[in-house]
Design a protein around this motif. Structure first.
Motif, PDB file in Angstrom:
ATOM      1  N   GLN A  81       0.817  -1.208   0.000  1.00  0.00           N
ATOM      2  CA  GLN A  81       0.000   0.000   0.000  1.00  0.00           C
ATOM      3  C   GLN A  81       0.854   1.262   0.000  1.00  0.00           C
ATOM      4  O   GLN A  81       1.937   1.298   0.572  1.00  0.00           O
ATOM      5  N   ARG A  82       0.330   2.306  -0.663  1.00  0.00           N
ATOM      6  CA  ARG A  82       0.863   3.646  -0.462  1.00  0.00           C
ATOM      7  C   ARG A  82       0.256   4.151   0.840  1.00  0.00           C
ATOM      8  O   ARG A  82      -0.933   3.936   1.107  1.00  0.00           O
ATOM      9  N   ALA A  83       1.058   4.819   1.650  1.00  0.00           N
ATOM     10  CA  ALA A  83       0.553   5.225   2.963  1.00  0.00           C
ATOM     11  C   ALA A  83       1.096   6.586   3.377  1.00  0.00           C
ATOM     12  O   ALA A  83       2.168   7.016   2.933  1.00  0.00           O
ATOM     13  N   ALA A  84       0.317   7.259   4.221  1.00  0.00           N
ATOM     14  CA  ALA A  84       0.744   8.507   4.861  1.00  0.00           C
ATOM     15  C   ALA A  84       0.666   8.293   6.363  1.00  0.00           C
ATOM     16  O   ALA A  84      -0.327   7.764   6.868  1.00  0.00           O
ATOM     17  N   LEU A  85       1.727   8.681   7.060  1.00  0.00           N
ATOM     18  CA  LEU A  85       1.782   8.523   8.511  1.00  0.00           C
ATOM     19  C   LEU A  85       1.921   9.896   9.158  1.00  0.00           C
ATOM     20  O   LEU A  85       2.866  10.641   8.853  1.00  0.00           O
ATOM     21  N   ASN A  86       0.990  10.222  10.025  1.00  0.00           N
ATOM     22  CA  ASN A  86       1.060  11.452  10.812  1.00  0.00           C
ATOM     23  C   ASN A  86       1.837  11.124  12.095  1.00  0.00           C
ATOM     24  O   ASN A  86       1.391  10.309  12.907  1.00  0.00           O
ATOM     25  N   LEU A  87       3.028  11.728  12.231  1.00  0.00           N
ATOM     26  CA  LEU A  87       3.919  11.397  13.351  1.00  0.00           C
ATOM     27  C   LEU A  87       3.860  12.461  14.437  1.00  0.00           C
ATOM     28  O   LEU A  87       3.738  13.661  14.157  1.00  0.00           O
ATOM     29  N   ALA A  88       3.955  12.017  15.674  1.00  0.00           N
ATOM     30  CA  ALA A  88       3.879  12.930  16.822  1.00  0.00           C
ATOM     31  C   ALA A  88       5.281  13.305  17.307  1.00  0.00           C
ATOM     32  O   ALA A  88       6.224  12.520  17.198  1.00  0.00           O
ATOM     33  N   SER A  89       5.405  14.520  17.840  1.00  0.00           N
ATOM     34  CA  SER A  89       6.636  14.990  18.507  1.00  0.00           C
ATOM     35  C   SER A  89       7.877  14.917  17.627  1.00  0.00           C
ATOM     36  O   SER A  89       8.966  14.588  18.088  1.00  0.00           O
ATOM     37  N   ILE A  90       7.736  15.219  16.341  1.00  0.00           N
ATOM     38  CA  ILE A  90       8.880  15.244  15.442  1.00  0.00           C
ATOM     39  C   ILE A  90       8.638  16.330  14.389  1.00  0.00           C
ATOM     40  O   ILE A  90       7.524  16.481  13.878  1.00  0.00           O
ATOM     41  N   LYS A  91       9.674  17.103  14.109  1.00  0.00           N
ATOM     42  CA  LYS A  91       9.544  18.189  13.133  1.00  0.00           C
ATOM     43  C   LYS A  91       9.814  17.672  11.721  1.00  0.00           C
ATOM     44  O   LYS A  91      10.490  16.660  11.533  1.00  0.00           O
ATOM     45  N   LYS A  92       9.302  18.429  10.739  1.00  0.00           N
ATOM     46  CA  LYS A  92       9.438  18.049   9.330  1.00  0.00           C
ATOM     47  C   LYS A  92      10.897  17.828   8.935  1.00  0.00           C
ATOM     48  O   LYS A  92      11.225  16.880   8.232  1.00  0.00           O
ATOM     49  N   ASN A  93      11.798  18.709   9.429  1.00  0.00           N
ATOM     50  CA  ASN A  93      13.209  18.602   9.032  1.00  0.00           C
ATOM     51  C   ASN A  93      13.989  17.554   9.833  1.00  0.00           C
ATOM     52  O   ASN A  93      15.173  17.356   9.622  1.00  0.00           O
ATOM     53  N   GLU A  94      13.302  16.852  10.756  1.00  0.00           N
ATOM     54  CA  GLU A  94      13.944  15.784  11.527  1.00  0.00           C
ATOM     55  C   GLU A  94      13.745  14.411  10.895  1.00  0.00           C
ATOM     56  O   GLU A  94      14.344  13.435  11.331  1.00  0.00           O
ATOM     57  N   ILE A  95      12.900  14.359   9.872  1.00  0.00           N
ATOM     58  CA  ILE A  95      12.723  13.117   9.116  1.00  0.00           C
ATOM     59  C   ILE A  95      12.569  13.509   7.653  1.00  0.00           C
ATOM     60  O   ILE A  95      11.707  14.301   7.296  1.00  0.00           O
ATOM     61  N   MET A  96      13.446  12.976   6.816  1.00  0.00           N
ATOM     62  CA  MET A  96      13.544  13.441   5.441  1.00  0.00           C
ATOM     63  C   MET A  96      13.405  12.290   4.443  1.00  0.00           C
ATOM     64  O   MET A  96      13.475  11.109   4.811  1.00  0.00           O
ATOM     65  N   ARG A  97      13.244  12.657   3.173  1.00  0.00           N
ATOM     66  CA  ARG A  97      13.282  11.673   2.092  1.00  0.00           C
ATOM     67  C   ARG A  97      14.586  10.881   2.207  1.00  0.00           C
ATOM     68  O   ARG A  97      15.654  11.448   2.430  1.00  0.00           O
ATOM     69  N   GLY A  98      14.509   9.576   2.077  1.00  0.00           N
ATOM     70  CA  GLY A  98      15.693   8.726   2.223  1.00  0.00           C
ATOM     71  C   GLY A  98      15.714   7.994   3.551  1.00  0.00           C
ATOM     72  O   GLY A  98      16.300   6.919   3.662  1.00  0.00           O
ATOM     73  N   ASP A  99      15.074   8.566   4.582  1.00  0.00           N
ATOM     74  CA  ASP A  99      14.958   7.856   5.858  1.00  0.00           C
ATOM     75  C   ASP A  99      14.017   6.660   5.686  1.00  0.00           C
ATOM     76  O   ASP A  99      13.243   6.598   4.727  1.00  0.00           O
ATOM     77  N   GLN A 100      14.091   5.739   6.623  1.00  0.00           N
ATOM     78  CA  GLN A 100      13.200   4.575   6.584  1.00  0.00           C
ATOM     79  C   GLN A 100      12.498   4.418   7.921  1.00  0.00           C
ATOM     80  O   GLN A 100      13.042   4.791   8.966  1.00  0.00           O
ATOM     81  N   LEU A 101      11.308   3.866   7.868  1.00  0.00           N
ATOM     82  CA  LEU A 101      10.562   3.528   9.080  1.00  0.00           C
ATOM     83  C   LEU A 101      10.433   2.015   9.129  1.00  0.00           C
ATOM     84  O   LEU A 101      10.125   1.373   8.121  1.00  0.00           O
ATOM     85  N   GLY A 102      10.699   1.452  10.300  1.00  0.00           N
ATOM     86  CA  GLY A 102      10.638  -0.001  10.424  1.00  0.00           C
ATOM     87  C   GLY A 102      10.583  -0.430  11.870  1.00  0.00           C
ATOM     88  O   GLY A 102      10.681   0.386  12.794  1.00  0.00           O
TER      89      GLY A 102
END
Length: 285
Positions: A81-102
Motif C-alpha cells: 500500500q501507499r501510505a501517509a503517517l502522521n507522526l507525533a513529537s517530530i519536526k518536518k526537518n527531523e525526518i527526510m526523504r531517504g529515511d526509513q521507518l521499520g
C-alpha cells in the motif's frame, strides 16, 4: 493496456506480510492542524497506530498519531500500500526523504555494504577500483566509493562482488536492490544486491573477504547462513540480526539454526540471548 497491467500483476511476488514492517520515506511535510506527515510505499509487513516504529538510520523511536492510505483513514497499513503517517513529537526537518521507518532491529546501519554488482554492457569504459559513485537504495541517494573484490577493473556486461564504502550511513538488509551511477557526469553504471548489510571491520575478515563473500550470495540457504555466522567472528550472532543478514523470517531462521547445530557447524553460546558462534571460531578461541 489493461491486459498488460493484469499480466504484470500476476508476475509480481505476493506482499511479504510475514516480514517486519518497512517503509522508505519519499516525502515529509507539515499539515496545518496535524503536524509532520511522511509518505511512502509499505515494502513489507504491517503496522497499526499502537505499534512501536523506528526511524532509520538514526534508530530513533517515533510515535504514530494516525494512518492514511489512498486518502482514507485506517487503523492498519499493509505491504503493497501507499501510505501517509502522521507522526507525533517530530519536526518536518527531523525526518527526510531517504529515511526509513521499520520495526526495532529490522535493519542494520553501516557505512559499508558488501554486494553483487552488474556493470551495464553499454557503459563506455571499464569500472576502476575505488571509483567515486552515487548509490541509490530505496528513496536515498548516497555518495561513496566502490571497491572491486575480484580484480582491479570490471568490464562492461560483467558481474563482480564489491564493497561499497559510503560517506554517510545507510540502513539495509540482505537482498536489498540498488542502482549505482557515476559521481560526475552522472550516468547509470548498473545495479546489484546487498549480501552483507553491515560487514565486519575485523582485519582478518577483510583479508578473507574476497573468497568469503561469494558464499553470501549462494542460493543454498545453509551455505549462506553458515557464512553469515562465520563472518561475525568471535562475537557470534543473535537470532534477530541473523534474520536481517540472511533475508529469512524468524521461523525460517530457527529451522536453519537447528539443522546447523545438529551438524555441529554452529553452537549456541547463550541460551537467554540466543547467540550463536561458528564451530571454527570456537575451536580457535
Amino acid at each position: 493496456l489493461r491486459k498488460e497491467l493484469l499480466n504484470l500483476f500476476y508476475k509480481i511476488k505476493p506482499p511479504e506480510l510475514e516480514k517486519p514492517f518497512r517503509l522508505n520515506v519519499d516525502r515529509s511535510f507539515t499539515l496545518k492542524g496535524f503536524g509532520t506527515v511522511v509518505t511512502g510505499t509499505v515494502l513489507s509487513g504491517s503496522i497499526s497506530k499502537e505499534d512501536e516504529i523506528f526511524q532509520f538510520p538514526l534508530e530513533r523511536l517515533v510515535r504514530i498519531r494516525s494512518l492514511q492510505t489512498h486518502g482514507d483513514k485506517t487503523d492498519i497499513i499493509y505491504a503493497g500500500q501507499r501510505a501517509a503517517l502522521n507522526l507525533a513529537s517530530i519536526k518536518k526537518n527531523e525526518i527526510m526523504r531517504g529515511d526509513q521507518l521499520g520495526e526495532p532491529g529490522s535493519l542494520l546501519s553501516s557505512y559499508m555494504l558488501n554486494a553483487t554488482f552488474f556493470l551495464l554492457d553499454d557503459v563506455p569504459d571499464e569500472l576502476k577500483n575505488r571509483t567515486r559513485i552515487r548509490l541509490y537504495l530505496g528513496s536515498m541517494e548516497l555518495i561513496g566509493r566502490i571497491i572491486l573484490l575480484e580484480g582491479p577493473t570490471l568490464s562492461p556486461g560483467n558481474k563482480s562482488f564489491v564493497q561499497i564504502r559510503l560517506e554517510s550511513q545507510v540502513s539495509s538488509k540482505y537482498g536489498d536492490r540498488f542502482i549505482i551511477r557515476s559521481f560526475s557526469p552522472m550516468i547509470t553504471l548498473g545495479g546489484g544486491m546487498v549480501v552483507d548489510p553491515k560487514p565486519s571491520k575485523s582485519r582478518r575478515m577483510q583479508r578473507e573477504l574476497s573468497k568469503r563473500v561469494v558464499s553470501l550470495s549462494d542460493e543454498d540457504i545453509f551455505i549462506r547462513s553458515e557464512e553469515v555466522i562465520y563472518l561475525q567472528s568471535a562475537n557470534g550472532i543473535v537470532e534477530s540480526e541473523f534474520s536481517v543478514r540472511t533475508g529469512l523470517s524468524i521461523i525460517e531462521s530457527r529451522k536453519v539454526f537447528q539443522i546447523l547445530q545438529s551438524k555441529k557447524k554452529i553452537f549456541c553460546i547463550n541460551d537467554q540471548t540466543k547467540r550463536y558462534l561458528h564451530a571454527e571460531h570456537l575451536d580457535r578461541i
